[in-house]
Each structure stands twice: as C-alpha cells, then as structure tokens.
Motif scaffolding. Structure first.
Motif, short mmCIF file in Angstrom:
data_model
loop_
_atom_site.label_atom_id
_atom_site.label_comp_id
_atom_site.label_asym_id
_atom_site.label_seq_id
_atom_site.Cartn_x
_atom_site.Cartn_y
_atom_site.Cartn_z
N MET A 137 10.46 -20.77 -1.73
CA MET A 137 9.26 -20.35 -2.33
C MET A 137 8.46 -19.10 -1.51
SD MET A 137 5.56 -22.26 -3.07
CE MET A 137 6.42 -23.77 -3.33
N MET A 138 8.44 -19.20 -0.21
CA MET A 138 8.22 -18.08 0.77
C MET A 138 8.75 -16.96 0.43
SD MET A 138 5.52 -19.29 2.14
CE MET A 138 5.03 -18.04 3.26
N ASN A 139 10.10 -17.05 0.31
CA ASN A 139 11.03 -15.85 -0.03
C ASN A 139 10.70 -15.20 -1.37
OD1 ASN A 139 12.48 -15.75 2.58
ND2 ASN A 139 13.91 -17.18 1.82
N LYS A 140 10.40 -16.26 -2.32
CA LYS A 140 10.01 -15.74 -3.64
C LYS A 140 8.79 -15.00 -3.50
CE LYS A 140 11.41 -16.13 -7.92
NZ LYS A 140 12.49 -15.35 -8.59
N ILE A 141 7.84 -15.45 -2.87
CA ILE A 141 6.59 -14.78 -2.76
C ILE A 141 6.71 -13.46 -2.12
CG2 ILE A 141 4.23 -14.67 -1.43
CD1 ILE A 141 4.33 -17.88 -2.00
N LYS A 142 7.67 -13.19 -1.13
CA LYS A 142 7.59 -12.06 -0.34
C LYS A 142 8.34 -10.96 -1.37
CE LYS A 142 7.84 -13.70 4.26
NZ LYS A 142 8.76 -13.62 5.78
N GLU A 143 9.41 -11.48 -2.21
CA GLU A 143 9.87 -10.65 -3.15
C GLU A 143 9.20 -10.15 -4.16
OE1 GLU A 143 13.24 -12.48 -4.80
OE2 GLU A 143 14.31 -13.17 -3.00
N THR A 144 8.24 -11.12 -4.69
CA THR A 144 7.19 -10.64 -5.63
C THR A 144 6.32 -9.66 -5.12
OG1 THR A 144 7.48 -12.85 -6.79
CG2 THR A 144 5.48 -11.77 -7.28
N GLN A 145 5.85 -9.86 -3.63
CA GLN A 145 4.80 -8.90 -3.18
C GLN A 145 5.43 -7.73 -3.21
OE1 GLN A 145 3.97 -11.17 0.38
NE2 GLN A 145 1.77 -11.82 -0.32
N ALA A 146 6.69 -7.61 -2.76
CA ALA A 146 7.40 -6.20 -2.63
C ALA A 146 7.40 -5.59 -4.19
CB ALA A 146 8.90 -6.48 -2.16
N LYS A 147 7.75 -6.39 -5.24
CA LYS A 147 7.84 -5.75 -6.45
C LYS A 147 6.27 -5.26 -6.85
CE LYS A 147 11.54 -8.51 -8.21
NZ LYS A 147 11.98 -9.39 -9.23
N VAL A 148 5.26 -6.06 -6.47
CA VAL A 148 3.73 -5.72 -6.98
C VAL A 148 3.49 -4.38 -6.35
CG1 VAL A 148 1.57 -6.08 -6.51
CG2 VAL A 148 3.00 -7.90 -7.48
N GLU A 149 4.00 -4.38 -4.87
CA GLU A 149 3.67 -3.09 -4.39
C GLU A 149 4.43 -1.70 -4.97
OE1 GLU A 149 1.15 -2.63 -2.09
OE2 GLU A 149 0.77 -4.38 -2.69
N GLU A 150 5.52 -2.16 -5.19
CA GLU A 150 6.43 -0.99 -6.12
C GLU A 150 6.04 -0.53 -7.27
OE1 GLU A 150 8.97 2.04 -6.48
OE2 GLU A 150 8.81 0.90 -4.52
N ALA A 151 5.54 -1.38 -7.76
CA ALA A 151 4.84 -1.34 -9.20
C ALA A 151 3.56 -0.62 -9.21
CB ALA A 151 4.59 -2.62 -9.90
N LYS A 152 2.90 -0.85 -7.99
CA LYS A 152 1.60 -0.09 -7.78
C LYS A 152 1.78 1.39 -7.53
CE LYS A 152 -1.57 -3.54 -5.76
NZ LYS A 152 -2.20 -4.33 -4.82
N LYS A 153 2.87 1.75 -7.00
CA LYS A 153 3.29 3.03 -6.75
C LYS A 153 3.63 3.73 -7.97
CE LYS A 153 4.88 2.41 -1.91
NZ LYS A 153 6.16 2.08 -1.18
N GLN A 154 4.43 3.07 -8.67
CA GLN A 154 4.96 3.67 -10.18
C GLN A 154 3.78 3.90 -11.12
OE1 GLN A 154 7.94 0.91 -11.38
NE2 GLN A 154 9.39 1.65 -10.05
N LEU A 155 2.53 2.91 -11.02
CA LEU A 155 1.36 3.14 -11.78
C LEU A 155 0.67 4.33 -11.56
CD1 LEU A 155 0.06 -0.52 -11.96
CD2 LEU A 155 1.30 0.76 -13.74
N ASP A 156 0.90 5.06 -10.22
CA ASP A 156 0.25 6.38 -9.96
C ASP A 156 1.08 7.33 -11.09
OD1 ASP A 156 -1.21 5.76 -7.92
OD2 ASP A 156 0.33 6.10 -6.48
N HIS A 157 2.24 7.21 -11.64
CA HIS A 157 2.92 8.17 -12.42
C HIS A 157 2.43 7.85 -13.95
CE1 HIS A 157 4.39 9.82 -8.72
NE2 HIS A 157 4.71 8.61 -8.52
N VAL A 158 1.87 6.73 -14.27
CA VAL A 158 1.47 6.32 -15.63
C VAL A 158 0.24 7.10 -15.98
CG1 VAL A 158 1.07 4.54 -17.37
CG2 VAL A 158 2.70 4.12 -15.49
N SER A 159 0.38 8.12 -16.83
CA SER A 159 -0.79 8.85 -17.28
C SER A 159 -1.22 8.25 -18.74
CB SER A 159 -0.51 10.24 -17.58
OG SER A 159 -1.44 11.01 -17.91
N LEU A 160 -2.74 8.25 -18.71
CA LEU A 160 -3.31 7.81 -19.91
C LEU A 160 -4.24 8.62 -20.39
CD1 LEU A 160 -3.86 4.08 -18.83
CD2 LEU A 160 -2.14 4.74 -20.45
N GLU A 161 -4.35 9.02 -21.66
CA GLU A 161 -5.54 10.07 -22.15
C GLU A 161 -6.59 9.03 -22.86
OE1 GLU A 161 -5.18 14.30 -23.61
OE2 GLU A 161 -5.16 12.95 -25.35
#
Length: 102
Positions: free
Chosen positions: A8-32
């Motif tokens: 479970m701890m490993n799964k949480i760490k993996e999920t946290q890493a995915k969330v951080e990567e997604a936050k970086k990617q959301l910088d490139h999602v442009s909305l008008e």
C-alpha cells in the motif's frame, strides 16, 4: 499484514509521483474562456495560470464595464481550470487507490 502495508505504501508513492507528473503536464493544457459576446477572451492553463487576455476596443471605452467583464470572465476561466485540474488529478488518485473514497 506487513506485506500488505508495504504494498500500500508503494502504491501511494507511485500515485503521488503520477500526480506530480500530471500537475506538470497541466501547465501545458490551455483553456480559453470568453465573454458571451466575445469582447473579452482569457487564456489560462489548467493550473490556473493566466497566459493572455484579449480585450475588444469597445470595452476600453467604459472602465466599469471592462471591470465587470474581467471579473466575470476571469472567474469563469478559473472555475473551468479548477474543474479540469480536479478531474485529471482525481482520476489519477482513483486509479492509484481504487478502494479509497474520493
């Protein structure tokens, strides 16, 4: 039991890493977002960073009207960006921890 906790701890760490990567990617999602009559347009990222504002010359003639347009349109843009971000990050969290209530 200890193995389950480690897993479970490993799964949480993996999920946290995915969330951080997604936050970086959301910088490139442009909305008008724009006013109903297209006199004001706002470009914003899914992380709620305003990239540009286009104002019609017509709005420059009336300061109060421009202020109202800015408030309404910026609030719509921020709301849409927040909803986009929450949907993306929520999907990652739910995928990583399917048994957790979100």
């Amino acid at each position: 039991m200890f193995g389950d906790m480690m897993g479970m701890m490993n799964k949480i760490k993996e999920t946290q890493a995915k969330v951080e990567e997604a936050k970086k990617q959301l910088d490139h999602v442009s909305l008008e977002e724009k006013s109903n009559d297209d006199l004001l347009k706002v470009n914003i990222t899914a992380n709620r960073e305003i990239k540009s504002i286009e104002i019609s010359d017509q709005l420059l003639e009336d300061k109060e009207q421009l202020e109202d347009y800015l408030i309404l349109t910026l609030n719509k843009a921020i709301k849409r960006a927040t909803e986009t971000q929450e949907a993306e990050l929520g999907a990652i969290a739910k995928e990583g921890m399917p048994n957790m209530p979100f």
